[in-house]
Structure formats: structure tokens, C-alpha cells
Scaffold this motif. Structure first.
Motif, PDB file in Angstrom:
ATOM      1  N   ASP A 143      16.364  44.776 119.274  1.00  0.00           N
ATOM      2  CA  ASP A 143      17.325  44.914 118.185  1.00  0.00           C
ATOM      3  C   ASP A 143      17.062  43.825 117.163  1.00  0.00           C
ATOM      4  OD1 ASP A 143      18.636  47.089 119.330  1.00  0.00           O
ATOM      5  OD2 ASP A 143      19.919  45.788 120.533  1.00  0.00           O
ATOM      6  N   ILE A 168      17.921  41.432 114.273  1.00  0.00           N
ATOM      7  CA  ILE A 168      19.167  40.808 113.851  1.00  0.00           C
ATOM      8  C   ILE A 168      18.871  39.834 112.716  1.00  0.00           C
ATOM      9  CG2 ILE A 168      20.387  41.068 116.059  1.00  0.00           C
ATOM     10  CD1 ILE A 168      19.592  38.189 116.762  1.00  0.00           C
ATOM     11  N   GLY A 169      19.911  39.462 112.002  1.00  0.00           N
ATOM     12  CA  GLY A 169      19.763  38.507 110.918  1.00  0.00           C
ATOM     13  C   GLY A 169      19.604  37.087 111.440  1.00  0.00           C
ATOM     14  N   SER A 207      25.548  42.830 112.728  1.00  0.00           N
ATOM     15  CA  SER A 207      24.652  43.969 112.529  1.00  0.00           C
ATOM     16  C   SER A 207      23.353  43.798 113.294  1.00  0.00           C
ATOM     17  CB  SER A 207      24.316  44.131 111.044  1.00  0.00           C
ATOM     18  OG  SER A 207      25.450  44.483 110.309  1.00  0.00           O
ATOM     19  N   GLY A 208      22.811  44.891 113.709  1.00  0.00           N
ATOM     20  CA  GLY A 208      21.520  44.924 114.374  1.00  0.00           C
ATOM     21  C   GLY A 208      21.008  46.350 114.373  1.00  0.00           C
ATOM     22  N   LEU A 244      20.526  42.760 106.719  1.00  0.00           N
ATOM     23  CA  LEU A 244      21.115  42.426 108.016  1.00  0.00           C
ATOM     24  C   LEU A 244      21.749  41.036 108.012  1.00  0.00           C
ATOM     25  CD1 LEU A 244      18.443  43.845 110.467  1.00  0.00           C
ATOM     26  CD2 LEU A 244      20.797  44.625 110.225  1.00  0.00           C
ATOM     27  N   ASP A 245      21.224  40.139 107.189  1.00  0.00           N
ATOM     28  CA  ASP A 245      21.778  38.783 107.099  1.00  0.00           C
ATOM     29  C   ASP A 245      23.187  38.770 106.529  1.00  0.00           C
ATOM     30  OD1 ASP A 245      20.033  36.997 108.290  1.00  0.00           O
ATOM     31  OD2 ASP A 245      18.770  36.851 106.509  1.00  0.00           O
TER      32      ASP A 245
END
Length: 142
Positions: free
Chosen positions: A53, A55-56, A37-38, A31-32
Motif C-alpha cells: 500500500d 502511503i504519503g 490514504s493509501g 496521498l500526502d
């Protein structure tokens, strides 16, 4: 005689901490790579069940900085720069490390913490120690 008496007085102390779930760490690392993105995720944490959600780190840092800019009063400008200052300090500490470490923290956006017998607590952003997550599942409760 107890076991601690058997240790040499000059032996180094060992610090132990729970080991984070490797699959969850790799998911966070993925995700990072993409800031937008999530994924919906449900976590079991010591306080209860948490969903939101995932997340990064970079997405969380941007959201956190944005929320800090809304703080009013003296020193508000300093606070707004705090997330970047923290990251810079961490990068300097890790400058001599060759390999990138796996994530140790998990970040959620639009999170809800469900506590036993209490009303759910809604949180715009949440950050927690990955080693404190004892279980997880993709998706949110229905």
C-alpha cells in the motif's frame, strides 16, 4: 582526443540522476494531503517486483516513529525522535525555496518484495528512491 579533454578545467561538474515518473510523483503528492490514504500499488524496482500500500510521507513517518519507539536499549528515546528531527532539518534546508518540490521518495506499508528464485520478503514499512522505480501499476498481483 577524448571528450573530457575538451572541457575547461574550471567548468562545474554535472550530477545526473534518473528522472522519476511525473504521474507517480503527482499521485504521491496527492496521498500526502490525507494521512490515512493509501492505495495498493505494484512497482518494478532493481531488486525485483515490490507490492504493497503506497502511503504519503507523513503516514510513513508516523508508522516509522511508532516502530522506532518499540526499540529497546540505551538511546531508544533518541531513536524515537529521529523521524521528526530529520524532517525538521530538511525543512530548514529548504526554507529559502519558494515552491514545494515534488516527492523524491516513495513509501509502502505492508510491502512484499518478490525476488527471482527466492521466497518473497515481507516488510512492514519500505522507503525507496522514486527515481529507482522503472514501472508501476495500481493494485497488487493476484
Amino acid at each position: 582526443m577524448n571528450e573530457s579533454a575538451d572541457l575547461a578545467p574550471d567548468s562545474p561538474a554535472m550530477i545526473t540522476e534518473p528522472v522519476p515518473d511525473l504521474q507517480l510523483q503527482l499521485l504521491l503528492q496527492l496521498l500526502d494531503r490525507e494521512m490515512r490514504s493509501g492505495l495498493p500499488l505494484t512497482l518494478t524496482v532493481p531488486a525485483g517486483v515490490l507490492h504493497g500500500d503506497v502511503i504519503g510521507h507523513e503516514a510513513w513517518k508516523a508508522d516509522w516513529a511508532r516502530s522506532l519507539r518499540q526499540v529497546e536499549g540505551e538511546g531508544a528515546n533518541l531513536i524515537a525522535e529521529f523521524p521528526e528531527t530529520v524532517d525538521q532539518g530538511i525543512k530548514e534546508l529548504r526554507a529559502d525555496e519558494d515552491a514545494k518540490q515534488l516527492p523524491r521518495w516513495i513509501h509502502l506499508r505492508d510491502a512484499t518484495l518478490v525476488l527471482g528464485g527466492a521466497a518473497p520478503l515481507r516488510l512492514p514499512l519500505w522507503r525507496g528512491r522514486l527515481a529507482d522505480v522503472s514501472g508501476w501499476a495500481l493494485g497488487r498481483p493476484e
